[in-house]
Scaffold this motif. Structure first.
Motif, PDB file in Angstrom:
ATOM      1  N   ALA A 120       0.821  -1.216   0.000  1.00  0.00           N
ATOM      2  CA  ALA A 120       0.000   0.000   0.000  1.00  0.00           C
ATOM      3  C   ALA A 120       0.854   1.266   0.000  1.00  0.00           C
ATOM      4  O   ALA A 120       0.327   2.370   0.181  1.00  0.00           O
ATOM      5  N   ASP A 121       2.157   1.108  -0.200  1.00  0.00           N
ATOM      6  CA  ASP A 121       3.073   2.262  -0.245  1.00  0.00           C
ATOM      7  C   ASP A 121       2.935   3.163   0.984  1.00  0.00           C
ATOM      8  O   ASP A 121       2.886   4.389   0.871  1.00  0.00           O
ATOM      9  N   VAL A 122       2.841   2.530   2.126  1.00  0.00           N
ATOM     10  CA  VAL A 122       2.697   3.300   3.364  1.00  0.00           C
ATOM     11  C   VAL A 122       3.993   4.035   3.714  1.00  0.00           C
ATOM     12  O   VAL A 122       3.968   5.175   4.177  1.00  0.00           O
ATOM     13  N   TYR A 123       5.132   3.399   3.455  1.00  0.00           N
ATOM     14  CA  TYR A 123       6.417   3.960   3.891  1.00  0.00           C
ATOM     15  C   TYR A 123       7.109   4.678   2.749  1.00  0.00           C
ATOM     16  O   TYR A 123       7.118   4.212   1.610  1.00  0.00           O
ATOM     17  N   ASP A 124       7.678   5.811   3.095  1.00  0.00           N
ATOM     18  CA  ASP A 124       8.415   6.582   2.095  1.00  0.00           C
ATOM     19  C   ASP A 124       9.637   7.185   2.772  1.00  0.00           C
ATOM     20  O   ASP A 124       9.541   7.712   3.889  1.00  0.00           O
ATOM     21  N   CYS A 167      -1.829  -5.956   6.019  1.00  0.00           N
ATOM     22  CA  CYS A 167      -1.364  -7.254   5.523  1.00  0.00           C
ATOM     23  C   CYS A 167      -0.373  -7.890   6.490  1.00  0.00           C
ATOM     24  O   CYS A 167      -0.147  -9.096   6.453  1.00  0.00           O
ATOM     25  N   GLY A 168       0.243  -7.064   7.332  1.00  0.00           N
ATOM     26  CA  GLY A 168       1.132  -7.591   8.358  1.00  0.00           C
ATOM     27  C   GLY A 168       2.589  -7.752   7.941  1.00  0.00           C
ATOM     28  O   GLY A 168       3.429  -8.115   8.766  1.00  0.00           O
ATOM     29  N   THR A 169       2.905  -7.460   6.689  1.00  0.00           N
ATOM     30  CA  THR A 169       4.266  -7.697   6.203  1.00  0.00           C
ATOM     31  C   THR A 169       5.308  -6.911   6.984  1.00  0.00           C
ATOM     32  O   THR A 169       6.393  -7.424   7.280  1.00  0.00           O
ATOM     33  N   CYS A 170       4.999  -5.681   7.334  1.00  0.00           N
ATOM     34  CA  CYS A 170       6.019  -4.853   7.970  1.00  0.00           C
ATOM     35  C   CYS A 170       6.336  -5.325   9.384  1.00  0.00           C
ATOM     36  O   CYS A 170       7.332  -4.909   9.967  1.00  0.00           O
ATOM     37  N   ARG A 171       5.528  -6.202   9.919  1.00  0.00           N
ATOM     38  CA  ARG A 171       5.848  -6.748  11.247  1.00  0.00           C
ATOM     39  C   ARG A 171       7.106  -7.603  11.191  1.00  0.00           C
ATOM     40  O   ARG A 171       7.810  -7.780  12.178  1.00  0.00           O
ATOM     41  N   ASN A 226      12.397  -2.302  13.191  1.00  0.00           N
ATOM     42  CA  ASN A 226      12.279  -0.901  13.609  1.00  0.00           C
ATOM     43  C   ASN A 226      10.859  -0.371  13.482  1.00  0.00           C
ATOM     44  O   ASN A 226      10.619   0.817  13.627  1.00  0.00           O
ATOM     45  N   ILE A 227       9.922  -1.247  13.158  1.00  0.00           N
ATOM     46  CA  ILE A 227       8.524  -0.841  13.022  1.00  0.00           C
ATOM     47  C   ILE A 227       7.697  -1.540  14.090  1.00  0.00           C
ATOM     48  O   ILE A 227       7.677  -2.764  14.161  1.00  0.00           O
ATOM     49  N   SER A 228       7.035  -0.750  14.918  1.00  0.00           N
ATOM     50  CA  SER A 228       6.108  -1.321  15.896  1.00  0.00           C
ATOM     51  C   SER A 228       4.712  -1.329  15.292  1.00  0.00           C
ATOM     52  O   SER A 228       4.266  -0.338  14.706  1.00  0.00           O
TER      53      SER A 228
END
Ligand code: SF4
Ligand code: SF4
Length: 93
Positions: free
Chosen positions: A43-47, A65-69, A76-78
């Protein structure tokens, strides 16, 4: 023909006012060579902002989706579940 869309699932979305995604340490992002969060999120949340030297989080775009967990190599992502009633809900009818 009416109501086809009604029989398909609909997605309702309420944006929470508080981000459920938090970058723990921007200095870690600064040192991060791969910036993988800017690639793995569907979803291009991070930039990554080169001028400000920071990772921005457009949490309102998150589809949970949970991928960044697990995707950040520095952990470094909570990731916190949105409060009840917020976030994405799938409704089948
Ligand atoms: S992958 Fe992790 S450490 Fe690297 S920029 Fe993204 S959030 Fe920061
Ligand atoms: S949960 Fe998925 S959609 Fe949401 S920010 Fe993480 S990678 Fe992106």
């Amino acid at each position: 023909m009416n109501g086809v869309a009604d029989r398909l699932y609909t997605i309702r979305f309420k944006v929470d006012e508080t981000s459920h995604l938090v970058i723990d340490d921007q200095q870690t992002c600064l040192a991060c060579k791969t910036k993988e969060c800017t690639h793995f999120c569907p979803a291009d949340v991070y930039d990554w902002h080169e001028v400000e030297k920071m990772t921005s989080v457009a949490f309102e775009n998150c589809i949970e989706c949970g991928t960044c967990r697990i995707g950040c190599p520095e952990h470094n992502i909570s990731w916190v579940y949105p409060k009840g009633g917020h976030g994405i809900t799938y409704k089948f009818g």
